[in-house]
Design a protein around this motif. Structure first.
Motif, PDB file in Angstrom:
ATOM      1  N   ASP A 194       0.844  -1.190   0.000  1.00 53.77           N
ATOM      2  CA  ASP A 194       0.000   0.000   0.000  1.00 53.77           C
ATOM      3  C   ASP A 194       0.883   1.244   0.000  1.00 53.77           C
ATOM      4  OD1 ASP A 194      -2.455  -1.406   0.147  1.00 53.77           O
ATOM      5  OD2 ASP A 194      -2.185  -1.674   2.300  1.00 53.77           O
ATOM      6  N   LEU A 195       0.491   2.234  -0.788  1.00 52.93           N
ATOM      7  CA  LEU A 195       1.253   3.480  -0.888  1.00 52.93           C
ATOM      8  C   LEU A 195       0.283   4.648  -0.738  1.00 52.93           C
ATOM      9  CD1 LEU A 195       4.024   4.345  -3.444  1.00 52.93           C
ATOM     10  CD2 LEU A 195       2.257   5.999  -2.897  1.00 52.93           C
ATOM     11  N   VAL A 196       0.606   5.577   0.137  1.00 48.73           N
ATOM     12  CA  VAL A 196      -0.227   6.749   0.365  1.00 48.73           C
ATOM     13  C   VAL A 196       0.585   7.994   0.017  1.00 48.73           C
ATOM     14  CG1 VAL A 196      -1.649   8.014   2.005  1.00 48.73           C
ATOM     15  CG2 VAL A 196      -1.418   5.535   2.225  1.00 48.73           C
ATOM     16  N   GLY A 197       0.053   8.810  -0.856  1.00 47.67           N
ATOM     17  CA  GLY A 197       0.769  10.024  -1.255  1.00 47.67           C
ATOM     18  C   GLY A 197      -0.058  10.816  -2.242  1.00 47.67           C
ATOM     19  N   ILE A 198       0.600  11.365  -3.264  1.00 48.01           N
ATOM     20  CA  ILE A 198      -0.091  12.084  -4.330  1.00 48.01           C
ATOM     21  C   ILE A 198       0.235  11.394  -5.646  1.00 48.01           C
ATOM     22  CG2 ILE A 198      -0.021  14.272  -3.086  1.00 48.01           C
ATOM     23  CD1 ILE A 198       2.260  15.140  -4.955  1.00 48.01           C
ATOM     24  N   ASP A 199      -0.583  11.646  -6.657  1.00 48.67           N
ATOM     25  CA  ASP A 199      -0.338  11.095  -7.987  1.00 48.67           C
ATOM     26  C   ASP A 199       0.662  12.012  -8.686  1.00 48.67           C
ATOM     27  OD1 ASP A 199      -0.380  10.281 -10.638  1.00 48.67           O
ATOM     28  OD2 ASP A 199      -2.489   9.700 -10.565  1.00 48.67           O
ATOM     29  N   ASN A 200       1.929  11.671  -8.587  1.00 50.81           N
ATOM     30  CA  ASN A 200       2.983  12.567  -9.070  1.00 50.81           C
ATOM     31  C   ASN A 200       2.901  12.824 -10.569  1.00 50.81           C
ATOM     32  OD1 ASN A 200       4.826  13.189  -6.694  1.00 50.81           O
ATOM     33  ND2 ASN A 200       4.611  10.979  -6.519  1.00 50.81           N
ATOM     34  N   ARG A 201       2.498  11.818 -11.345  1.00 52.69           N
ATOM     35  CA  ARG A 201       2.397  12.027 -12.790  1.00 52.69           C
ATOM     36  C   ARG A 201       1.319  13.065 -13.100  1.00 52.69           C
ATOM     37  NH1 ARG A 201      -0.746  10.367 -16.834  1.00 52.69           N
ATOM     38  NH2 ARG A 201      -1.930   8.978 -15.483  1.00 52.69           N
ATOM     39  N   ARG A 202       0.160  12.945 -12.483  1.00 55.36           N
ATOM     40  CA  ARG A 202      -0.912  13.901 -12.741  1.00 55.36           C
ATOM     41  C   ARG A 202      -0.569  15.296 -12.205  1.00 55.36           C
ATOM     42  NH1 ARG A 202      -4.274   9.159 -12.392  1.00 55.36           N
ATOM     43  NH2 ARG A 202      -5.618   9.060 -14.218  1.00 55.36           N
ATOM     44  N   VAL A 203       0.143  15.348 -11.098  1.00 60.35           N
ATOM     45  CA  VAL A 203       0.555  16.651 -10.564  1.00 60.35           C
ATOM     46  C   VAL A 203       1.528  17.327 -11.519  1.00 60.35           C
ATOM     47  CG1 VAL A 203       1.918  17.728  -8.735  1.00 60.35           C
ATOM     48  CG2 VAL A 203       0.093  16.130  -8.148  1.00 60.35           C
ATOM     49  N   GLY A 204       2.494  16.551 -12.051  1.00 60.49           N
ATOM     50  CA  GLY A 204       3.420  17.112 -13.034  1.00 60.49           C
ATOM     51  C   GLY A 204       2.697  17.599 -14.278  1.00 60.49           C
ATOM     52  N   GLN A 330      -3.071  15.266   5.692  1.00 62.04           N
ATOM     53  CA  GLN A 330      -4.080  14.305   5.266  1.00 62.04           C
ATOM     54  C   GLN A 330      -3.437  13.011   4.788  1.00 62.04           C
ATOM     55  OE1 GLN A 330      -6.919  15.945   2.474  1.00 62.04           O
ATOM     56  NE2 GLN A 330      -6.972  17.899   3.562  1.00 62.04           N
ATOM     57  N   ILE A 331      -2.255  13.107   4.191  1.00 60.50           N
ATOM     58  CA  ILE A 331      -1.539  11.888   3.784  1.00 60.50           C
ATOM     59  C   ILE A 331      -1.221  11.041   5.014  1.00 60.50           C
ATOM     60  CG2 ILE A 331       0.627  11.030   2.805  1.00 60.50           C
ATOM     61  CD1 ILE A 331       0.579  13.429   0.900  1.00 60.50           C
ATOM     62  N   ALA A 350      -2.839  -4.774  -2.968  1.00 59.29           N
ATOM     63  CA  ALA A 350      -2.196  -3.514  -2.585  1.00 59.29           C
ATOM     64  C   ALA A 350      -2.840  -2.352  -3.335  1.00 59.29           C
ATOM     65  CB  ALA A 350      -0.704  -3.577  -2.883  1.00 59.29           C
ATOM     66  N   ARG A 351      -2.866  -1.183  -2.686  1.00 56.31           N
ATOM     67  CA  ARG A 351      -3.541  -0.031  -3.269  1.00 56.31           C
ATOM     68  C   ARG A 351      -2.632   1.189  -3.296  1.00 56.31           C
ATOM     69  NH1 ARG A 351      -8.410   1.209   0.418  1.00 56.31           N
ATOM     70  NH2 ARG A 351      -6.785   0.881   1.976  1.00 56.31           N
ATOM     71  N   ASP A 352      -2.841   2.025  -4.302  1.00 53.69           N
ATOM     72  CA  ASP A 352      -2.318   3.388  -4.306  1.00 53.69           C
ATOM     73  C   ASP A 352      -3.431   4.291  -3.791  1.00 53.69           C
ATOM     74  OD1 ASP A 352       0.193   2.843  -5.362  1.00 53.69           O
ATOM     75  OD2 ASP A 352      -0.517   2.994  -7.418  1.00 53.69           O
ATOM     76  N   ILE A 353      -3.171   5.020  -2.720  1.00 57.55           N
ATOM     77  CA  ILE A 353      -4.164   5.927  -2.147  1.00 57.55           C
ATOM     78  C   ILE A 353      -3.642   7.345  -2.347  1.00 57.55           C
ATOM     79  CG2 ILE A 353      -5.397   6.589  -0.050  1.00 57.55           C
ATOM     80  CD1 ILE A 353      -4.832   3.693   0.946  1.00 57.55           C
ATOM     81  N   PHE A 354      -4.260   8.049  -3.283  1.00 60.05           N
ATOM     82  CA  PHE A 354      -3.787   9.373  -3.643  1.00 60.05           C
ATOM     83  C   PHE A 354      -4.670  10.447  -3.019  1.00 60.05           C
ATOM     84  CE2 PHE A 354      -2.120   7.324  -7.734  1.00 60.05           C
ATOM     85  CZ  PHE A 354      -0.863   7.130  -7.178  1.00 60.05           C
ATOM     86  N   VAL A 355      -4.041  11.417  -2.369  1.00 58.84           N
ATOM     87  CA  VAL A 355      -4.727  12.564  -1.797  1.00 58.84           C
ATOM     88  C   VAL A 355      -4.672  13.699  -2.812  1.00 58.84           C
ATOM     89  CG1 VAL A 355      -4.745  14.194   0.116  1.00 58.84           C
ATOM     90  CG2 VAL A 355      -4.145  11.807   0.529  1.00 58.84           C
ATOM     91  N   GLN A 356      -5.767  14.414  -2.961  1.00 56.93           N
ATOM     92  CA  GLN A 356      -5.886  15.430  -4.008  1.00 56.93           C
ATOM     93  C   GLN A 356      -5.039  16.666  -3.708  1.00 56.93           C
ATOM     94  OE1 GLN A 356      -7.822  14.867  -6.760  1.00 56.93           O
ATOM     95  NE2 GLN A 356      -7.112  16.759  -7.685  1.00 56.93           N
ATOM     96  N   CYS A 357      -4.288  17.119  -4.706  1.00 59.42           N
ATOM     97  CA  CYS A 357      -3.526  18.372  -4.608  1.00 59.42           C
ATOM     98  C   CYS A 357      -4.348  19.529  -5.158  1.00 59.42           C
ATOM     99  CB  CYS A 357      -2.225  18.271  -5.388  1.00 59.42           C
ATOM    100  SG  CYS A 357      -1.005  17.163  -4.682  1.00 59.42           S
ATOM    101  N   SER A 358      -3.924  20.750  -4.850  1.00 58.46           N
ATOM    102  CA  SER A 358      -4.574  21.945  -5.391  1.00 58.46           C
ATOM    103  C   SER A 358      -3.506  22.937  -5.827  1.00 58.46           C
ATOM    104  CB  SER A 358      -5.498  22.579  -4.343  1.00 58.46           C
ATOM    105  OG  SER A 358      -4.779  22.909  -3.169  1.00 58.46           O
ATOM    106  N   LEU A 359      -3.803  23.670  -6.885  1.00 52.76           N
ATOM    107  CA  LEU A 359      -2.863  24.651  -7.413  1.00 52.76           C
ATOM    108  C   LEU A 359      -2.993  25.955  -6.642  1.00 52.76           C
ATOM    109  CD1 LEU A 359      -0.788  25.343  -9.688  1.00 52.76           C
ATOM    110  CD2 LEU A 359      -2.735  26.252 -10.977  1.00 52.76           C
TER     111      LEU A 359
END
Length: 370
Positions: A194-204, A330-331, A350-359
């Motif tokens: 399990d991984l908790v963080g942000i979706d780095n590809r989508r953030v980039g 929140q992460i 196993a899951r990727d749990i992504f927390v939403q980012c904001s600009l």
């Protein structure tokens, strides 16, 4: 007299002394911890050293800060029973600004109540962190902890498999693992955890899209080439955005040099003429901004800039930085929930749990905030 290479760091001396005072009752539960000025006088240390020691006590849940009142020893839970004991291992804490609030969010999560947390990581010397992290994991395994929260080390030398050794050892011991922020494997591999963080590809992608829509034509990327999975994901999103938006992709294969090398940056600007830069993190953006200003480049008139993380100082840079905000507390909270669910349902995938980012739009991108 030359100081021994094995000397204990001063902040650790202060930390251990205060921890002993708390455990022995000399600093009782609910009691006020001496002020920074008092600790400076007692230990003959700087405020920075004392502040780090108190911060580490806070990260271990031994003290709490109260705005306007000071720092106090935390009272134990009403019940002495502890449901689970978890290990927390964040080796790169001293260098990566998001980790301190992330760990604080983890420890402060409502679902953390009734559980005990063992702390590991934060060695000041990067070269010592891999060995220290491996040693700490052996301690966690020996104590049969109920789970481990791990932020894998970044920037390891080629061939250094410390991250893989750590997760493999925890697997072999049957100890559940939740990864914080990043995978233990090179991007885009993720592993069975399990991984908790942000979706780095989508953030980039999102931060690059913002600069292109703001009018940028030649967008460069600033980020380590050392195989850091979070940065590699952000770089992938940056390249994808250029392609999808039909922007000039010339600079996608021409990364910026170290932002501290003024001559190399000047040569890059002269040769490739970027009009915008996506920075993989705010720390690099801050360093590059100072170099660009020293070279006489105007931000955002000559070069637009945007970063990722929204660290505390992002809005206080010479040109306030547009950046993607990570909700790091929140992460931490989501990581606790993921660990408890993993323990309850070990058979689930196993899951990727992504927390939403904001600009967060500030002056550096050349777009007015709404």
């Amino acid at each position: 007299m030359q100081r021994s290479a094995l000397a204990v760091p001063k902040y650790q001396v202060v930390f251990e002394a205060l921890r002993r005072d708390i455990e022995s009752g000399r600093l009782p539960a609910g009691g006020r911890v001496p002020s920074e000025a008092e600790l400076v006088e007692r230990f003959g240390a700087s405020r920075i050293t004392v502040g780090r020691a108190v911060r580490d006590l806070q990260l271990q849940g031994l003290v709490e800060r109260r705005v306007g009142s000071g720092t106090f020893v935390r009272r134990p839970p009403a019940t002495a029973a502890v449901d689970c004991t978890f290990g927390v291992l964040v080796p790169d804490l001293p260098d990566i600004e998001i980790f301190e609030p992330l760990v604080q969010g983890l420890l402060a999560a409502p679902e953390s109540r009734g559980h005990a947390f063992l702390w590991g990581g934060g060695e000041p010397a990067p070269a010592a962190r891999a060995a220290a992290a491996w040693s700490r994991v052996q301690q966690y395994i020996a104590r049969r902890v109920d789970g481990v929260f791990l932020a894998p080390l970044e920037g390891l030398a080629a061939g250094d498999d410390t991250n893989v050794r750590i997760v493999t050892a925890l697997d072999a011991a049957g100890i559940p693992l939740v990864l914080l922020d990043r995978s233990a494997y090179p991007y885009p591999r993720r592993g069975p955890y399990d991984l908790v963080g942000i979706d780095n590809r989508r953030v980039g992608f999102a931060v690059t899209e913002h600069l292109v829509q703001a009018g940028a034509k030649r967008v460069a990327f600033l980020g380590s080439e050392m195989g850091v999975s979070t940065i590699d994901g952000r770089r992938a999103g940056y390249r994808e955005a250029l392609d999808v938006l039909g922007a000039d992709t010339t600079l996608a294969r021409l990364p910026l040099p170290s932002p501290d090398d003024r001559d190399a940056v000047a040569a890059y600007l002269a040769s490739h003429a970027p009009d915008a830069v996506v920075c993989a993190h705010d720390r690099g953006a801050a360093r590059l901004m100072h170099t660009l200003l020293a070279l006489g480049r105007r931000i955002p008139d000559d070069i637009r800039m945007a970063g990722i993380d929204d660290v505390e100082y992002a809005g206080w840079l010479p040109v306030p930085l547009t950046t993607m905000r990570q909700p790091v507390a929140q992460i931490g909270e989501a990581a606790v929930a993921a660990m408890l669910e993993r323990r309850a349902h070990p058979e689930r995938p196993a899951r990727d749990i992504f927390v939403q980012c904001s600009l967060v739009v500030r002056q550096s991108c050349g777009v007015r905030a709404h």
